[in-house]
Design a protein around this motif. Sequence first.
Motif, PDB file in Angstrom:
ATOM      1  N   THR A  46       0.828  -1.206   0.000  1.00  0.00           N
ATOM      2  CA  THR A  46       0.000   0.000   0.000  1.00  0.00           C
ATOM      3  C   THR A  46       0.863   1.256   0.000  1.00  0.00           C
ATOM      4  OG1 THR A  46      -1.745  -1.178   1.176  1.00  0.00           O
ATOM      5  CG2 THR A  46      -1.829   1.222   1.227  1.00  0.00           C
ATOM      6  N   LEU A  47       1.919   1.277   0.805  1.00  0.00           N
ATOM      7  CA  LEU A  47       2.824   2.428   0.819  1.00  0.00           C
ATOM      8  C   LEU A  47       3.521   2.607  -0.529  1.00  0.00           C
ATOM      9  CD1 LEU A  47       4.421   2.118   4.365  1.00  0.00           C
ATOM     10  CD2 LEU A  47       2.782   3.823   3.566  1.00  0.00           C
ATOM     11  N   PHE A  48       3.958   1.504  -1.129  1.00  0.00           N
ATOM     12  CA  PHE A  48       4.604   1.572  -2.436  1.00  0.00           C
ATOM     13  C   PHE A  48       3.645   2.138  -3.485  1.00  0.00           C
ATOM     14  CE2 PHE A  48       5.662  -0.427  -6.527  1.00  0.00           C
ATOM     15  CZ  PHE A  48       6.925   0.110  -6.701  1.00  0.00           C
ATOM     16  N   LEU A  49       2.399   1.701  -3.451  1.00  0.00           N
ATOM     17  CA  LEU A  49       1.415   2.195  -4.396  1.00  0.00           C
ATOM     18  C   LEU A  49       1.129   3.679  -4.176  1.00  0.00           C
ATOM     19  CD1 LEU A  49      -0.569   1.490  -6.665  1.00  0.00           C
ATOM     20  CD2 LEU A  49      -2.239   0.941  -4.902  1.00  0.00           C
ATOM     21  N   ILE A  56       3.794   9.927  -9.839  1.00  0.00           N
ATOM     22  CA  ILE A  56       3.282  10.011 -11.207  1.00  0.00           C
ATOM     23  C   ILE A  56       2.374  11.222 -11.381  1.00  0.00           C
ATOM     24  CG2 ILE A  56       1.761   8.883 -12.873  1.00  0.00           C
ATOM     25  CD1 ILE A  56       2.910   6.220 -11.878  1.00  0.00           C
ATOM     26  N   SER A  57       1.446  11.412 -10.461  1.00  0.00           N
ATOM     27  CA  SER A  57       0.481  12.491 -10.634  1.00  0.00           C
ATOM     28  C   SER A  57       0.892  13.770  -9.940  1.00  0.00           C
ATOM     29  CB  SER A  57      -0.876  12.057 -10.086  1.00  0.00           C
ATOM     30  OG  SER A  57      -0.788  11.874  -8.691  1.00  0.00           O
ATOM     31  N   GLY A  58       1.885  13.695  -9.148  1.00  0.00           N
ATOM     32  CA  GLY A  58       2.388  14.707  -8.244  1.00  0.00           C
ATOM     33  C   GLY A  58       2.366  16.155  -8.638  1.00  0.00           C
TER      34      GLY A  58
END
Length: 80
Positions: A46-49, A56-58
């Motif tokens: 979950t943390l990796f995702l 990516i969207s940052g």
Amino acid sequence: DPRGLYVCETGGRRGSLQVHYRMCQNCIEVDAPTISGIVIADVVATLFLAVAVYCISGHDRGHTSRASDRQNLISNELYQ
């Protein structure tokens, strides 16, 4: 096979117990280390995702507009 009638005799007293037991052929034993491993792996995934989605969207990194980013507005005197 543990099924059957079990009898216990002590001091002249007799007790019996009927046992019905179904054995699972494809069962997997789940103990505390297995459960904790699954929970830890889930938290790490979950943390990796979350980090991947953030990267990516940052955020904008000083993005300058290019010619393809500009809109060419059509002049229309009726709607001005």
